[in-house]
Design a protein around this motif. Structure first.
Motif, PDB file in Angstrom:
ATOM      1  N   LYS A 206     -19.700  -6.603  78.331  1.00 22.29           N
ATOM      2  CA  LYS A 206     -19.496  -8.416  77.992  1.00 22.29           C
ATOM      3  C   LYS A 206     -20.348  -8.711  78.070  1.00 22.29           C
ATOM      4  CE  LYS A 206     -14.664  -9.427  78.879  1.00 22.29           C
ATOM      5  NZ  LYS A 206     -13.626 -10.021  79.940  1.00 22.29           N
ATOM      6  N   PRO A 207     -21.398  -9.445  77.644  1.00 24.37           N
ATOM      7  CA  PRO A 207     -22.456  -9.932  77.388  1.00 24.37           C
ATOM      8  C   PRO A 207     -22.604 -10.964  78.337  1.00 24.37           C
ATOM      9  CG  PRO A 207     -21.525 -10.071  74.476  1.00 24.37           C
ATOM     10  CD  PRO A 207     -20.314  -9.674  76.096  1.00 24.37           C
ATOM     11  N   SER A 225     -21.985 -12.499  86.967  1.00 23.38           N
ATOM     12  CA  SER A 225     -21.147 -13.407  86.991  1.00 23.38           C
ATOM     13  C   SER A 225     -20.284 -13.249  85.960  1.00 23.38           C
ATOM     14  CB  SER A 225     -22.378 -14.502  86.006  1.00 23.38           C
ATOM     15  OG  SER A 225     -22.950 -15.231  87.771  1.00 23.38           O
ATOM     16  N   ARG A 226     -18.698 -13.674  86.250  1.00 26.31           N
ATOM     17  CA  ARG A 226     -18.513 -13.816  85.040  1.00 26.31           C
ATOM     18  C   ARG A 226     -17.479 -14.859  84.914  1.00 26.31           C
ATOM     19  NH1 ARG A 226     -14.894  -8.452  88.105  1.00 26.31           N
ATOM     20  NH2 ARG A 226     -17.346  -7.034  87.757  1.00 26.31           N
ATOM     21  N   LEU A 227     -16.334 -15.066  83.752  1.00 23.27           N
ATOM     22  CA  LEU A 227     -15.414 -15.718  83.190  1.00 23.27           C
ATOM     23  C   LEU A 227     -14.375 -15.466  84.482  1.00 23.27           C
ATOM     24  CD1 LEU A 227     -16.291 -16.805  79.424  1.00 23.27           C
ATOM     25  CD2 LEU A 227     -17.520 -18.096  81.711  1.00 23.27           C
ATOM     26  N   PRO A 228     -13.555 -16.792  84.525  1.00 23.35           N
ATOM     27  CA  PRO A 228     -12.088 -16.432  85.696  1.00 23.35           C
ATOM     28  C   PRO A 228     -11.540 -15.736  84.604  1.00 23.35           C
ATOM     29  CG  PRO A 228     -13.189 -18.002  86.026  1.00 23.35           C
ATOM     30  CD  PRO A 228     -13.833 -18.030  84.626  1.00 23.35           C
ATOM     31  N   GLU A 229     -10.403 -15.013  84.697  1.00 31.64           N
ATOM     32  CA  GLU A 229      -9.698 -14.422  83.721  1.00 31.64           C
ATOM     33  C   GLU A 229      -8.526 -15.068  83.345  1.00 31.64           C
ATOM     34  OE1 GLU A 229     -10.154 -11.128  82.745  1.00 31.64           O
ATOM     35  OE2 GLU A 229     -11.211  -9.984  83.774  1.00 31.64           O
ATOM     36  N   GLY A 230      -8.135 -15.219  82.230  1.00 32.44           N
ATOM     37  CA  GLY A 230      -7.027 -15.998  81.656  1.00 32.44           C
ATOM     38  C   GLY A 230      -7.777 -16.197  80.197  1.00 32.44           C
ATOM     39  N   PRO A 231      -6.533 -16.352  79.264  1.00 34.05           N
ATOM     40  CA  PRO A 231      -7.172 -17.499  77.883  1.00 34.05           C
ATOM     41  C   PRO A 231      -7.424 -18.363  78.506  1.00 34.05           C
ATOM     42  CG  PRO A 231      -4.469 -17.613  78.788  1.00 34.05           C
ATOM     43  CD  PRO A 231      -5.011 -16.478  79.904  1.00 34.05           C
ATOM     44  N   PRO A 255     -23.232 -25.213  75.300  1.00 32.03           N
ATOM     45  CA  PRO A 255     -23.529 -24.216  75.648  1.00 32.03           C
ATOM     46  C   PRO A 255     -22.103 -22.295  75.764  1.00 32.03           C
ATOM     47  CG  PRO A 255     -23.194 -24.873  78.271  1.00 32.03           C
ATOM     48  CD  PRO A 255     -23.108 -25.926  77.307  1.00 32.03           C
ATOM     49  N   THR A 256     -23.201 -21.956  75.030  1.00 32.10           N
ATOM     50  CA  THR A 256     -22.001 -20.273  74.307  1.00 32.10           C
ATOM     51  C   THR A 256     -21.281 -20.190  76.276  1.00 32.10           C
ATOM     52  OG1 THR A 256     -24.026 -18.854  74.646  1.00 32.10           O
ATOM     53  CG2 THR A 256     -23.618 -20.349  72.861  1.00 32.10           C
ATOM     54  N   PRO A 257     -20.696 -19.516  76.424  1.00 31.48           N
ATOM     55  CA  PRO A 257     -19.899 -18.363  77.566  1.00 31.48           C
ATOM     56  C   PRO A 257     -21.849 -17.549  77.798  1.00 31.48           C
ATOM     57  CG  PRO A 257     -18.291 -18.189  76.183  1.00 31.48           C
ATOM     58  CD  PRO A 257     -19.608 -18.581  75.304  1.00 31.48           C
ATOM     59  N   GLU A 258     -22.141 -16.953  77.493  1.00 27.90           N
ATOM     60  CA  GLU A 258     -23.655 -16.476  77.957  1.00 27.90           C
ATOM     61  C   GLU A 258     -24.373 -16.653  78.721  1.00 27.90           C
ATOM     62  OE1 GLU A 258     -22.174 -16.072  74.581  1.00 27.90           O
ATOM     63  OE2 GLU A 258     -21.172 -13.504  73.895  1.00 27.90           O
ATOM     64  N   GLN A 259     -24.533 -18.279  77.718  1.00 30.13           N
ATOM     65  CA  GLN A 259     -25.134 -19.306  78.362  1.00 30.13           C
ATOM     66  C   GLN A 259     -25.006 -19.165  79.674  1.00 30.13           C
ATOM     67  OE1 GLN A 259     -26.214 -21.971  75.046  1.00 30.13           O
ATOM     68  NE2 GLN A 259     -27.391 -20.913  74.235  1.00 30.13           N
ATOM     69  N   ILE A 260     -23.792 -19.465  79.812  1.00 27.52           N
ATOM     70  CA  ILE A 260     -22.929 -20.225  81.420  1.00 27.52           C
ATOM     71  C   ILE A 260     -23.496 -19.079  82.601  1.00 27.52           C
ATOM     72  CG2 ILE A 260     -21.009 -20.426  82.323  1.00 27.52           C
ATOM     73  CD1 ILE A 260     -20.590 -22.367  80.002  1.00 27.52           C
ATOM     74  N   LEU A 261     -22.751 -17.564  82.084  1.00 27.21           N
ATOM     75  CA  LEU A 261     -23.040 -16.706  82.510  1.00 27.21           C
ATOM     76  C   LEU A 261     -24.731 -16.290  83.030  1.00 27.21           C
ATOM     77  CD1 LEU A 261     -20.675 -14.324  80.979  1.00 27.21           C
ATOM     78  CD2 LEU A 261     -20.452 -15.492  83.662  1.00 27.21           C
ATOM     79  N   ASP A 262     -25.280 -16.191  82.325  1.00 31.37           N
ATOM     80  CA  ASP A 262     -26.428 -16.106  82.690  1.00 31.37           C
ATOM     81  C   ASP A 262     -27.194 -17.054  83.247  1.00 31.37           C
ATOM     82  OD1 ASP A 262     -29.498 -14.301  81.957  1.00 31.37           O
ATOM     83  OD2 ASP A 262     -30.084 -16.618  81.075  1.00 31.37           O
ATOM     84  N   GLU A 263     -26.633 -18.211  83.160  1.00 27.79           N
ATOM     85  CA  GLU A 263     -27.097 -19.551  84.140  1.00 27.79           C
ATOM     86  C   GLU A 263     -26.978 -19.545  85.617  1.00 27.79           C
ATOM     87  OE1 GLU A 263     -27.436 -24.151  82.767  1.00 27.79           O
ATOM     88  OE2 GLU A 263     -26.122 -23.409  83.589  1.00 27.79           O
ATOM     89  N   ALA A 264     -25.825 -19.140  85.765  1.00 24.88           N
ATOM     90  CA  ALA A 264     -25.195 -18.840  87.220  1.00 24.88           C
ATOM     91  C   ALA A 264     -25.948 -17.469  87.668  1.00 24.88           C
ATOM     92  CB  ALA A 264     -23.654 -18.745  87.237  1.00 24.88           C
TER      93      ALA A 264
END
Length: 279
Positions: A206-207, A225-231, A255-264
């Motif tokens: 995933k991006p 980094s990853r987003l927590p699993e779940g809808p 921020p987009t999910p990609e930006q959140i992940l990259d930042e973390a």
């Protein structure tokens, strides 16, 4: 009646009078200063309260930075789980998690704020691999590993960083190149210290989830980094936009999910690597 040369006796010249002069006061004052049973009980109560108060203030509790001063003992029950034997205390470069990533200290960088959670550690670096059958870290000169999970405090994001310690800088650089060539080779751990399931071999990454590999002296840090699993946390698909000029995003746009992940990933990777810059 007295004879010549004999001093007239005064009321204070008796036994009590002599006692009064000896202590610089009258006999009445001396009698009033005696330690009676009632006063003894009163002083005992006062001393007991003072001693008890001092014990409460200075009593060290688990998790206190300074004995008697926060965080409270209630916070000690929230200590994140740690899997693996502690490093030997005689090793000056041991990967001690409380030394490098104290559980009570947040990582704060830019807009990211993360709290340490579960930990896995050991001296067999193969344990840090997602697939322990691979030869990636076997006979690589890796001496110990430390994998730490972080959770974003303000944004829904999970991060996992693995620190690998090598015999020398050359071995660390060689291992870093090998890890860059095999993204996802190291296990991603969750806040409860369990390993996240390995992604399907056919699934495209995933991006924003690409790991960040850094060689710092004779250490290597691998962060992802990853987003927590779940809808509720699944990245939404961007709807198609009509033809025309691309609108300029406003400064207040989320921020987009990609930006959140990259930042973390950047924040955790920097915090981990900065621990070993001078080592």
């Amino acid at each position: 009646m007295t004879t010549q040369g004999e001093r007239t006796q005064t009321p204070g010249d008796g036994q009590e009078g002599r006692a009064g002069r000896r202590f610089g006061g009258s006999a009445g004052a001396y009698r009033g200063g005696r330690l009676t049973a009632r006063r003894m009980v009163g002083w005992t109560v006062v001393v007991g309260v003072v001693v008890a108060g001092g014990w409460i203030i200075t009593r060290p509790t688990p998790g206190d930075f300074i004995p008697g001063l926060g965080p409270s003992s209630k916070d000690a029950t929230k200590t994140p789980p740690v899997v693996g034997a502690p490093p030997p205390p005689t090793d000056p470069e041991a990967l001690n998690v409380e030394t490098y990533f104290p559980s009570q200290r947040l990582i704060e960088m830019g807009a990211y704020k993360g709290k340490r959670n579960g930990v896995r550690r050991g001296e067999n670096c193969v344990e840090a691999q997602q697939d322990r059958g691979q030869e990636l870290l076997r006979n690589s000169g890796c001496q110990a590993y430390l994998t730490v999970s972080f959770t974003g405090q303000d944004k829904p994001v999970l991060s996992s960083v693995t620190v690998l310690r090598f015999t020398d800088q050359a071995a660390a650089g060689k291992a870093a190149d090998a890890l860059r060539a095999k993204p996802g080779a190291l296990a991603f751990i969750l806040p409860d210290a369990n390993e996240a399931p390995a992604p399907a071999a056919s699934a495209a990454p995933k991006p924003g989830t690409e790991p960040r590999v850094e060689a710092v002296g004779h250490y290597v840090t691998v962060t992802s980094s990853r987003l927590p699993e779940g809808p509720a946390h699944t990245p939404s698909v961007t709807a198609s936009t009509p033809a025309g000029p691309t609108p300029t995003p406003s400064a207040s746009a989320a921020p987009t999910p990609e930006q959140i992940l990259d930042e973390a990933t950047r924040a955790v990777s920097y915090s981990a690597g900065s621990q070993f810059v001078w080592m």
